[in-house]
Design an enzyme around this catalytic site. Structure first.
Site: not given
Length: 842
Positions: A84, A128, A38
């Site tokens: 993931h 976006y 991580r």
């Protein structure tokens, strides 16, 4: 019976564990996962798992630099679904971070749209924005399909993912990393690509070289925001042990136009929020924490440009140093270079980081070479078969035509001509157009080339020097293809920030007021002159004990009953309107419970050859040089007189005359020469001033027979009188003294205070309220008289109503000390001398 037997078998599988064992085991597993999977990067490719999965997913989907952009949402969804299985926020945040040019020295992702800003603005949502791999990312994934790295099953075993990227350059050193995990944190700064590659090449040629040799190439971090690094010793510590601290300072320049000077900030420290920096500088301007800043503007476009307009005549160095010290224009960067090596977190120095990359690169090149060699040998085998086929083409065609099918044809070719199955497969799938003479020549040329390739690849695997040469050539090619000039300047020494606190303070004339109950304030001279002097707010039954004309650069000494004094710079005193009540002094310096303010002394210059007289209730007295009261740290009360148990400081006054008069509660007074009191240290206890018998000192006065005329005596029964000072003969220290009033047995009372003041003064008497009495209203009587009664109530405190204490009075005090002693003093002559000296001073 069967059921009970089944129950017994189940019971045999129940084990007893303590909660500590369970929590320890579970937290250990969790910590291991967090560290390895991580938050901590791998030393080989410099990537955390989420970053690696993003890059691999985009590469796998052919979302590379030479292809059109794809929606970021597509990549996020692909990474979540395949590699993931965590929140979309963590994946998109990692994508954005890898695309930000002010965070990464070489961004791995080319994002189209709002990906945030150095001002801390949030990026647009992933629906976006569009993204693709940057060109340099191609060097991270190149050759990944050639069995160069290990693959492992993904979270649901539906596919595999790489455990590390091939990484053709020292990515961990170049782009750095930050992260926090369970028990570990990492903070690795970005470096210059060219310098890192040069150091790696040198390490290949000199595997046992010293750190100092590598630092000839890697000068220090190279931040994407530029700026200046100071502190070579910190760099040496960091590159030796993995931990160290450096100073990062903004790059500035001064521009002058039409008499106006503007401080321009062109580069700021790494990871500093520019908008917050501008706001902090503007807050300093608004709060006037340093004089000289007129306006702060952020004029940044593509490049950083913060304009700080200065006042005409402002101290440029002072403003700059103050901003360096009190804003993020200068910050510390702390190295903590921890990365995963062989699945374990380790703290790495520069040599170890380069070694980890080179060991990985060596393995990648070896595996790629083996892969290429196998492929070349396979192709060589096929080409040899095709050439042999063309040499006996008619026989081959005959055998194929006589065969039943493709499988039978391959078997017959193997049986008849000793082809291998791979060669037979290539022959039966051979297209007819390749039977021309041209293709025969091409096959022979290909055979020749394949033989060279096989020979070369074999040599690489067999020769250590050849392997190193391949690694170096690839590194040099990367350096050539991605030129990265250094942005951050390196300086060996840390420049000390020197700030003249006196120069920094706003210079302003003010009026300072201190009350008995400890309320203090300052008012600008302009506000004071525009106000009615009597229009001042005081706490009920409180009164003024300090009333001074001062400057913000001056110091006020405040003395307390516990034998302490407070060193208060005037600029720290709350700035309030004249009519406002002051703030309690404990807001500036905390005093103890029950500690009372007894007096104050304004200090305009500690170098003045003056003495302060201090006296205690127990009859102790001392003189101290004014210079001894100067402090550099003044956040708490400081001792000014060592007191015995039960004793208290009653007063502290500036010595301006040659005699001292002590008064006691039982009505005794003792006059003696001030020179009899030795000059000692500030924290000393002092000497005995007067002999006491079940008595205590209530007043200390400084007087001169030549200048002062009366001693004003006030008792607890509100009686007052004035005694001519020439009736009080000089004695010597430690005597009992003379009785100042006759004892009245019917109505016993005690001496409250004595004053030596001018005839223009007013005395305040505090009962349940404060009464004001002109000192000339007190009758002139001898020592044995009781005095005139002014009130019908017992008096708690007596004080002199303060008049404004100006700087000129300090000068006059010095002049009076110089007046020669004569039997009769001509006051007009003194006035003439004062006027003459004033003219000289002017």
């Amino acid at each position: 019976m069967a059921k009970s037997k089944e129950t017994a078998e189940i019971m045999e599988k129940i084990f007893d564990y303590t909660l500590e064992d369970i929590m320890g085991e579970r937290f250990g597993s969790y910590s291991k996962y967090i560290i390895q999977e991580r938050a901590i990067p791998d030393a080989r490719d410099g990537l955390k798992p989420v970053q690696r999965r993003i890059l691999y997913s985009m590469y796998h989907e052919r979302n590379t630099y030479d292809k059109p952009y794809k929606k970021s949402a597509s990549t996020v969804g692909d990474v979540i679904g395949k590699y993931h299985p965590h929140g979309d926020t963590s994946i998109y945040d990692a994508m954005v971070h890898m695309s930000q040019s002010w965070k990464a020295r070489l961004p791995y992702i080319d994002m189209h749209g709002n990906n945030g800003s150095i001002d801390g603005d949030s990026p647009a949502a992933y629906r976006y924005t569009e993204a693709r791999l940057s060109k340099v990312s191609n060097e991270m994934v190149r050759d990944i399909d050639k069995d160069t790295v290990e693959f492992a099953p993904n979270f649901d075993d539906s596919r595999t993912e790489p455990t590390v990227m091939p990484a053709r350059f020292p990515a961990l050193l170049v782009n750095g990393s930050t992260g926090i995990s369970a028990g570990y944190a990492t903070n690795i700064p970005p470096h210059n690509l060219g310098e890192a590659i040069d150091a790696a090449i040198y390490r290949i040629d000199h595997p046992c070289c010293e750190l100092s040799e590598l630092m000839n190439f890697v000068k220090g971090p190279d931040f994407p925001t530029g700026a200046i690094i100071e502190g070579k010793n910190g760099l040496i510590d960091a590159y030796t042990t993995g931990r160290g601290k450096i100073v990062v300072r903004s790059k500035v320049e001064f521009e002058e136009e039409r008499g106006k000077v503007t401080l321009i900030v062109t580069e700021i420290p790494y990871d500093v929020n520019k908008a917050m920096l501008v706001k902090k500088i503007d807050d300093i301007r608004i709060d006037k924490k340093v004089e000289g800043i007129v306006e702060v503007r952020d004029e940044s476009a593509e490049d950083i440009r913060i304009a700080i307009e200065l006042k005409k005549g402002a101290n440029q160095d002072l403003v700059l140093n103050y901003l360096y010290k009190n804003t993020d224009m200068q910050s510390n960067y702390n190295f903590n270079m921890i990365a995963i090596v062989n699945k374990c977190p380790k703290q790495l120095g520069l040599s170890q980081m380069i070694d980890a990359f080179l060991a990985h690169r060596r393995e990648v090149v070896e595996r790629r070479t083996k892969f290429d060699l196998a492929m070349a040998q396979k192709q060589l085998h096929i080409v040899e078969g095709l050439i042999k086929c063309l040499s006996i083409l008619d026989e081959v065609i005959r055998v194929i035509r006589a065969s039943k099918n493709k499988v039978n044809a391959k078997e017959n070719l193997v049986k008849e001509f000793q082809f291998t199955m791979e060669q037979a497969e290539a022959i039966v799938t051979l297209q007819l157009y390749r039977l021309t003479n041209t293709d025969v020549v091409e096959l022979e040329e290909e055979l020749k080339n394949l033989n060279k390739i096989v020979l070369g690849l074999t040599k690489i695997l067999a020769s250590e020097s050849a392997l190193k040469k391949v690694i170096k050539q690839e590194l040099e090619k990367i350096k050539e293809e991605y030129p990265t000039p250094r942005l951050t300047e390196i300086r060996d020494e840390i420049q000390e920030i020197k700030i003249d606190t006196i120069e920094m303070l706003p210079k302003e004339d003010v009026i300072v007021v201190l009350t008995k109950d400890g309320y203090i304030k300052r008012t600008s001279l302009r506000s004071y002159q525009a106000s009615d002097v009597s229009d001042i707010t005081l706490k009920e039954n409180d009164f003024i004990i300090g009333y001074y004309e001062m400057n913000t650069l001056d110091i006020l000494l405040v003395f307390t009953s516990f034998g302490h004094y407070l060193h208060i710079p005037v600029h720290m005193i709350p700035d309030l309107k004249w009519k406002d009540m002051g703030k309690h002094i404990s807001n500036l310096i905390l005093v103890e419970e029950g500690e009372e303010i007894i007096s104050s002394i304004p200090v305009y210059d500690f170098k003045e050859p003056k003495h302060i007289i201090l006296a205690s209730k127990g009859g102790m007295i001392k003189r101290c040089e004014l210079e001894g009261f100067r402090l550099s740290r003044y956040s708490k009360p400081t001792s000014c007189m060592k007191l015995k148990d039960g004793d208290q400081l009653i007063d502290a006054i500036i010595e301006s005359k040659e005699n001292i008069f002590l008064s006691t509660k039982n009505g005794y007074g003792l006059a003696f020469k001030a020179e009899e009191v030795p000059i000692i240290g500030v924290k000393a206890a002092g000497v005995k001033g007067i002999t006491l018998k079940e008595d205590e000192v209530v007043s200390v006065n400084n007087f001169s027979y030549d200048v002062d005329e009366y001693l004003t005596v006030i008792t607890t029964s509100a009686t007052m009188k004035r005694i001519k000072l020439n009736e009080l003969d000089l004695s010597t220290r430690t005597r009992k003294g003379l009785l100042l009033f006759r004892e009245v047995k019917k109505k016993p009372y005690k001496l409250l205070r004595t004053f030596v003041v001018s005839n223009k003064s007013y005395i305040g008497l505090k009962t349940d309220h404060i009464s004001q009495i002109k000192v000339t209203d007190a009758p002139i009587l001898d020592r044995y008289s009781t005095g005139k009664e002014f009130l019908k109530k017992d008096v708690v405190q007596a004080f002199v109503f303060q008049e404004l204490y100006s700087r000129e009075e300090v000068i006059h005090i010095k002049i009076i000390e110089d007046v020669p002693k004569v039997e009769q003093i001509d006051l007009s002559d003194i006035d003439n001398r004062l006027q003459e000296i004033d003219e000289i001073i002017k």
